[in-house]
Scaffold this motif. Structure first.
Motif, PDB file in Angstrom:
ATOM      1  N   HIS A  42       0.810  -1.222   0.000  1.00 18.57           N
ATOM      2  CA  HIS A  42       0.000   0.000   0.000  1.00 18.57           C
ATOM      3  C   HIS A  42       0.844   1.273   0.000  1.00 18.57           C
ATOM      4  O   HIS A  42       0.301   2.382  -0.087  1.00 18.57           O
ATOM      5  N   LYS A  43       2.165   1.136   0.078  1.00 12.51           N
ATOM      6  CA  LYS A  43       3.034   2.312   0.128  1.00 12.51           C
ATOM      7  C   LYS A  43       3.288   2.916  -1.254  1.00 12.51           C
ATOM      8  O   LYS A  43       3.719   4.059  -1.369  1.00 12.51           O
ATOM      9  N   ILE A  44       3.033   2.133  -2.291  1.00 14.48           N
ATOM     10  CA  ILE A  44       3.223   2.618  -3.662  1.00 14.48           C
ATOM     11  C   ILE A  44       2.003   3.436  -4.084  1.00 14.48           C
ATOM     12  O   ILE A  44       0.865   3.012  -3.885  1.00 14.48           O
ATOM     13  N   LYS A  45       2.234   4.595  -4.670  1.00 12.67           N
ATOM     14  CA  LYS A  45       1.135   5.476  -5.082  1.00 12.67           C
ATOM     15  C   LYS A  45       0.653   5.097  -6.485  1.00 12.67           C
ATOM     16  O   LYS A  45       1.460   4.878  -7.391  1.00 12.67           O
ATOM     17  N   TYR A  46      -0.671   5.036  -6.652  1.00 14.25           N
ATOM     18  CA  TYR A  46      -1.276   4.703  -7.944  1.00 14.25           C
ATOM     19  C   TYR A  46      -2.277   5.784  -8.351  1.00 14.25           C
ATOM     20  O   TYR A  46      -2.842   6.476  -7.499  1.00 14.25           O
ATOM     21  N   LEU A  66      -5.441   0.836   4.378  1.00  9.40           N
ATOM     22  CA  LEU A  66      -4.023   1.079   4.665  1.00  9.40           C
ATOM     23  C   LEU A  66      -3.474   2.189   3.768  1.00  9.40           C
ATOM     24  O   LEU A  66      -2.681   3.028   4.210  1.00  9.40           O
ATOM     25  N   TYR A  67      -3.906   2.194   2.516  1.00  9.40           N
ATOM     26  CA  TYR A  67      -3.445   3.181   1.532  1.00  9.40           C
ATOM     27  C   TYR A  67      -3.785   4.604   1.983  1.00  9.40           C
ATOM     28  O   TYR A  67      -2.957   5.522   1.888  1.00  9.40           O
ATOM     29  N   LYS A  68      -4.990   4.801   2.494  1.00 12.67           N
ATOM     30  CA  LYS A  68      -5.455   6.137   2.890  1.00 12.67           C
ATOM     31  C   LYS A  68      -4.674   6.707   4.070  1.00 12.67           C
ATOM     32  O   LYS A  68      -4.651   7.923   4.273  1.00 12.67           O
ATOM     33  N   LYS A  69      -4.030   5.844   4.826  1.00 14.63           N
ATOM     34  CA  LYS A  69      -3.283   6.308   5.999  1.00 14.63           C
ATOM     35  C   LYS A  69      -1.984   7.021   5.629  1.00 14.63           C
ATOM     36  O   LYS A  69      -1.461   7.813   6.421  1.00 14.63           O
ATOM     37  N   ILE A  70      -1.465   6.751   4.428  1.00 17.31           N
ATOM     38  CA  ILE A  70      -0.184   7.364   4.047  1.00 17.31           C
ATOM     39  C   ILE A  70      -0.260   8.192   2.759  1.00 17.31           C
ATOM     40  O   ILE A  70       0.716   8.838   2.388  1.00 17.31           O
ATOM     41  N   HIS A  71      -1.415   8.166   2.083  1.00 17.57           N
ATOM     42  CA  HIS A  71      -1.576   8.970   0.862  1.00 17.57           C
ATOM     43  C   HIS A  71      -2.744   9.937   1.044  1.00 17.57           C
ATOM     44  O   HIS A  71      -3.773   9.584   1.632  1.00 17.57           O
TER      45      HIS A  71
END
Length: 244
Positions: A42-46, A66-71
């Motif tokens: 989920h750390k990779i931005k898409y 999980l993605y929303k927590k770092i993007h």
């Protein structure tokens, strides 16, 4: 007439139950079992995410949380089919694009709503077709495939779920994927009943892709049902069967 539901084990029994509620006797043929894989990184931005099966929704929900927590923003979401779209809505997602057709329709939808050099993630099954990725690459959209589930084969030829005598009756096989029509065909050939089933059987499917696959395997009588919702799908099945 014999009605067979050729689906994943859980879906097969649920569909049979729903058919019985509207007066249709049906038999489950649970030809696959869904095995889930790991959540993607989920750390990779898409820029966009593709969901081509309802089976990918569970992993997607966990991934996007999980993605929303770092993007700061989430990718554009593209789906195929009403069933997948409804599963997203049930999980409180409202802003997404829905393709009602096949891989070609989906690729055109993605191209029209993304920029050149956009980077996408496809949460897919093990047995997917590569046409979609190729089409997007031709239009300078880059797609990473991440297998998040596998429809594992269940050998139903060993436990007498198909009676050899049934091949001489009128039959309907309700099939929801290209892989399932492949596995059904292989199973009937293994039982040496395929040629007999062909003579009196109809395939009820949900998309042109499944119909094309069925035709390539030798099936003759194939009908695409309009699946706007599960309720309308069941209603159409009943209407067709009652008219025969």
């Amino acid at each position: 007439m014999n009605v067979f539901v050729v689906r994943e084990i859980k879906d097969a029994f649920e569909t049979v139950r729903d058919l019985e509620k509207i007066g249709i006797n049906a038999k489950p043929l649970p030809i696959t079992k869904c095995n889930y894989k790991k959540i993607p990184n989920h750390k990779i931005k898409y820029d966009f995410i593709l969901l081509t099966s309802v089976k990918s929704i569970m992993i997607f929900i966990r991934f996007i949380d999980l993605y929303k927590k770092i993007h700061s923003t989430i990718p554009k979401i593209f789906t195929v089919g009403i069933e997948t779209a409804n599963a997203l809505k049930k999980n409180s997602f409202k802003n997404f694009f829905v393709s009602k057709g096949n891989s070609h329709n989906l690729s055109e939808l993605v191209i029209s709503h993304t920029k050149i050099y956009s980077k996408g993630l496809w949460l897919c099954g093990l047995h997917r077709k590569r046409v979609l990725k190729t089409k997007l690459l031709e239009n300078k959209r880059f797609l990473k495939e991440k297998i998040v589930y596998e429809m594992a084969f269940r050998d139903i030829s060993k436990n007498s779920q198909i009676d050899e005598k049934e091949c001489f009756s009128n039959n309907v096989f309700i099939v929801n994927s290209s892989r399932n029509i492949q596995l059904l065909t292989e199973t009937l050939k293994k039982l040496k009943t395929f040629e007999n089933f062909l003579k009196k059987s109809k395939i009820f499917c949900m998309s042109p892709n499944i119909k094309e696959e069925a035709l390539s395997l030798g099936w003759k009588n194939i009908l695409i049902l309009k699946k706007n919702s599960r309720k309308s799908f069941l209603k159409e099945v009943k209407m067709i069967l009652d008219s025969n």
